[in-house]
Design a protein around this motif. Structure first.
Motif, PDB file in Angstrom:
ATOM      1  N   ALA A 198       0.832  -1.213   0.000  1.00 44.82           N
ATOM      2  CA  ALA A 198       0.000   0.000   0.000  1.00 44.82           C
ATOM      3  C   ALA A 198       0.863   1.258   0.000  1.00 44.82           C
ATOM      4  CB  ALA A 198      -0.930  -0.001   1.215  1.00 44.82           C
ATOM      5  N   ALA A 199       1.955   1.239   0.776  1.00 43.11           N
ATOM      6  CA  ALA A 199       2.858   2.399   0.805  1.00 43.11           C
ATOM      7  C   ALA A 199       3.517   2.606  -0.547  1.00 43.11           C
ATOM      8  CB  ALA A 199       3.916   2.200   1.896  1.00 43.11           C
ATOM      9  N   LEU A 200       3.964   1.518  -1.183  1.00 44.74           N
ATOM     10  CA  LEU A 200       4.604   1.636  -2.498  1.00 44.74           C
ATOM     11  C   LEU A 200       3.606   2.102  -3.550  1.00 44.74           C
ATOM     12  CD1 LEU A 200       6.847  -1.572  -2.505  1.00 44.74           C
ATOM     13  CD2 LEU A 200       7.561   0.796  -2.132  1.00 44.74           C
ATOM     14  N   ALA A 201       2.375   1.580  -3.490  1.00 41.82           N
ATOM     15  CA  ALA A 201       1.354   2.005  -4.451  1.00 41.82           C
ATOM     16  C   ALA A 201       1.026   3.486  -4.283  1.00 41.82           C
ATOM     17  CB  ALA A 201       0.093   1.157  -4.272  1.00 41.82           C
ATOM     18  N   THR A 202       0.927   3.931  -3.034  1.00 39.25           N
ATOM     19  CA  THR A 202       0.685   5.360  -2.782  1.00 39.25           C
ATOM     20  C   THR A 202       1.841   6.199  -3.307  1.00 39.25           C
ATOM     21  OG1 THR A 202      -0.549   4.788  -0.785  1.00 39.25           O
ATOM     22  CG2 THR A 202       0.154   7.074  -1.015  1.00 39.25           C
TER      23      THR A 202
ATOM     24  N   VAL B 133       9.358  11.247  -2.439  1.00 34.78           N
ATOM     25  CA  VAL B 133       8.595  10.047  -2.096  1.00 34.78           C
ATOM     26  C   VAL B 133       9.470   9.052  -1.334  1.00 34.78           C
ATOM     27  CG1 VAL B 133       7.400   8.044  -3.053  1.00 34.78           C
ATOM     28  CG2 VAL B 133       6.942  10.322  -3.970  1.00 34.78           C
ATOM     29  N   LEU B 134      10.698   8.858  -1.789  1.00 30.16           N
ATOM     30  CA  LEU B 134      11.609   7.950  -1.097  1.00 30.16           C
ATOM     31  C   LEU B 134      11.854   8.396   0.336  1.00 30.16           C
ATOM     32  CD1 LEU B 134      14.306   7.178  -3.825  1.00 30.16           C
ATOM     33  CD2 LEU B 134      12.557   5.625  -2.938  1.00 30.16           C
TER      34      LEU B 134
ATOM     35  N   LEU C  90       3.947  10.051  -7.343  1.00 33.54           N
ATOM     36  CA  LEU C  90       4.901  10.467  -8.374  1.00 33.54           C
ATOM     37  C   LEU C  90       4.213  11.051  -9.599  1.00 33.54           C
ATOM     38  CD1 LEU C  90       7.420   7.471  -8.231  1.00 33.54           C
ATOM     39  CD2 LEU C  90       7.831   9.815  -7.487  1.00 33.54           C
ATOM     40  N   GLY C  91       2.955  10.697  -9.805  1.00 33.70           N
ATOM     41  CA  GLY C  91       2.243  11.218 -10.965  1.00 33.70           C
ATOM     42  C   GLY C  91       1.412  12.446 -10.699  1.00 33.70           C
TER      43      GLY C  91
ATOM     44  N   LEU D  33       8.642  18.290   3.806  1.00 38.38           N
ATOM     45  CA  LEU D  33       9.457  17.634   2.784  1.00 38.38           C
ATOM     46  C   LEU D  33       9.605  18.505   1.541  1.00 38.38           C
ATOM     47  CD1 LEU D  33       8.023  14.008   3.116  1.00 38.38           C
ATOM     48  CD2 LEU D  33      10.322  14.760   3.738  1.00 38.38           C
ATOM     49  N   ASN D  34       9.114  19.738   1.610  1.00 37.94           N
ATOM     50  CA  ASN D  34       9.290  20.663   0.489  1.00 37.94           C
ATOM     51  C   ASN D  34      10.773  20.996   0.339  1.00 37.94           C
ATOM     52  OD1 ASN D  34       6.500  20.716   0.300  1.00 37.94           O
ATOM     53  ND2 ASN D  34       6.296  22.604   1.488  1.00 37.94           N
ATOM     54  N   GLY D  35      11.265  20.889  -0.856  1.00 38.23           N
ATOM     55  CA  GLY D  35      12.649  21.278  -1.108  1.00 38.23           C
ATOM     56  C   GLY D  35      13.674  20.181  -0.929  1.00 38.23           C
TER      57      GLY D  35
END
Length: 344
Positions: free
Chosen positions: A32-36, A77-78, A41-42, A199-201
């Motif tokens: 679920a985390a990877l799918a999110t 995302v990572l 990313l899109g 997580l901006n920047g």
């Protein structure tokens, strides 16, 4: 073995006991985390369909979509996945040590100590990422030492540690406010932006060091894993098995603070993931103790979902992810306190 449990043997020297339900829940949470993450990313002003996202990740798609997905969005995302897992593992360690669902670095004060160390690095030393990371770790460890010593009475009892930690958190909150108010305008603005938990920047320069430090911490935690399991049985049992409880507890505190400090150094103080993720994972797995793997998977899912909400809920305005986690975690904390009060 009990129902739903089996032993996975790796040769004659190593065997791992696996709970089937916990393994399934952890796998589902990871997927679920990877799918999110793939969906995240899109999303954005430049929308990329999921098939193109997968193509960009696989290296079969070039052009602007690959630049946007891999160059700009993938590091964020990572880091959301990695830092969410790190915070959850830290929370699981302290909840196991205190044997209390409120025993997380947010409540005990260790996260506030990391924030204080980072503020000193930004405002007083004017340092960059490395200095802030070192300051966060030093502040967290210093706070952990202070709380540990203040709570020590022929050993450390979990509830006493939490109460002392709450008091230290209040003191550090006042100190942090004074540091920001006393700083010059530009430094105060930078510290405030970082202190919101965002997580901006972030980009690829932060990914490499984060992965390296987390690998070292995971190895250290693995070496302490068996001792931690013995410690959960109580100090008397630990003594009987030849284990020094206080040394093991101190080593786990250092590792737990380091996990929190890594997240704080990269994104600032992100609250409530460490508090909520281990308990949510525990309820899903129905385990007697706090599982580190399931907690890490839940933390990764919580933070990546929170970051998507922070980016898109009020688009084009982007919120700090810490605002979202505080909102979600605050509701969870109220529910947890009411539940504990009814149980008692």
């Amino acid at each position: 073995m009990g129902p739903g449990r089996f032993v996975w043997r790796l040769g004659d020297a190593l065997s791992v006991r696996v709970d089937a339900r916990a393994a399934v829940v952890t796998t589902v949470l990871v997927l679920a985390a990877l799918a999110t993450g793939v969906v995240a990313l899109g999303l954005g002003d430049y929308t990329v369909p999921v098939p193109d996202v997968l193509g960009a990740l696989a290296g079969t798609l070039d052009g602007p979509a690959r630049t946007v997905v891999v160059g700009w969005r993938l590091p964020r995302v990572l880091l959301a996945l990695l830092l969410g897992a790190a915070l959850a593992v830290s929370g699981a360690i302290f909840q196991s040590l205190t044997r209390n669902p409120l025993g997380s670095p947010d409540v005990i004060g260790f996260a506030s100590g990391s924030y204080t160390g980072g503020l000193v690095a930004i405002i007083v030393l004017g340092g960059g990422y490395t200095t802030v990371a070192a300051g966060s770790l030093a502040g967290g460890l210093a706070t952990a030492a202070a709380v540990y010593l203040l709570a020590y009475r022929r050993g450390v009892q979990g509830f006493r540690l939490i109460v002392v930690g709450i008091g230290v958190t209040a003191l550090l909150g006042s100190l942090n406010t004074w540091l920001v108010l006393a700083a010059e305008l530009q430094q105060a603005m930078a510290a405030s932006a970082w202190g919101a938990g965002s997580l901006n920047g972030v980009g690829w320069p932060q990914v490499g060091p984060t992965v390296g430090v987390l690998v070292v911490l995971v190895v250290a935690l693995g070496l302490l894993g068996r001792r931690a399991s013995v410690l959960e049985m109580g100090d008397d049992a630990a003594h009987a098995l030849g284990l020094a409880p206080e040394r093991t507890r101190a080593a786990l505190v250092v590792v737990g603070v380091a996990f929190t400090a890594v997240a704080t150094a990269v994104a600032g103080p992100i609250s409530f993931v460490a508090l909520a993720a281990p308990q949510l994972a525990r309820r899903l797995t129905r385990a007697g103790g706090t599982g580190l793997a399931s907690a890490a998977a839940m933390g990764a899912l919580l933070l990546v979902v929170s970051d998507v909400l922070a980016q898109r809920a009020f688009a084009p305005t982007q919120l700090p992810v810490g605002v979202v986690t505080v909102s979600i975690g605050g509701a969870y904390l109220v529910w947890l306190l009411v539940r504990e009060a009814r149980r008692q």
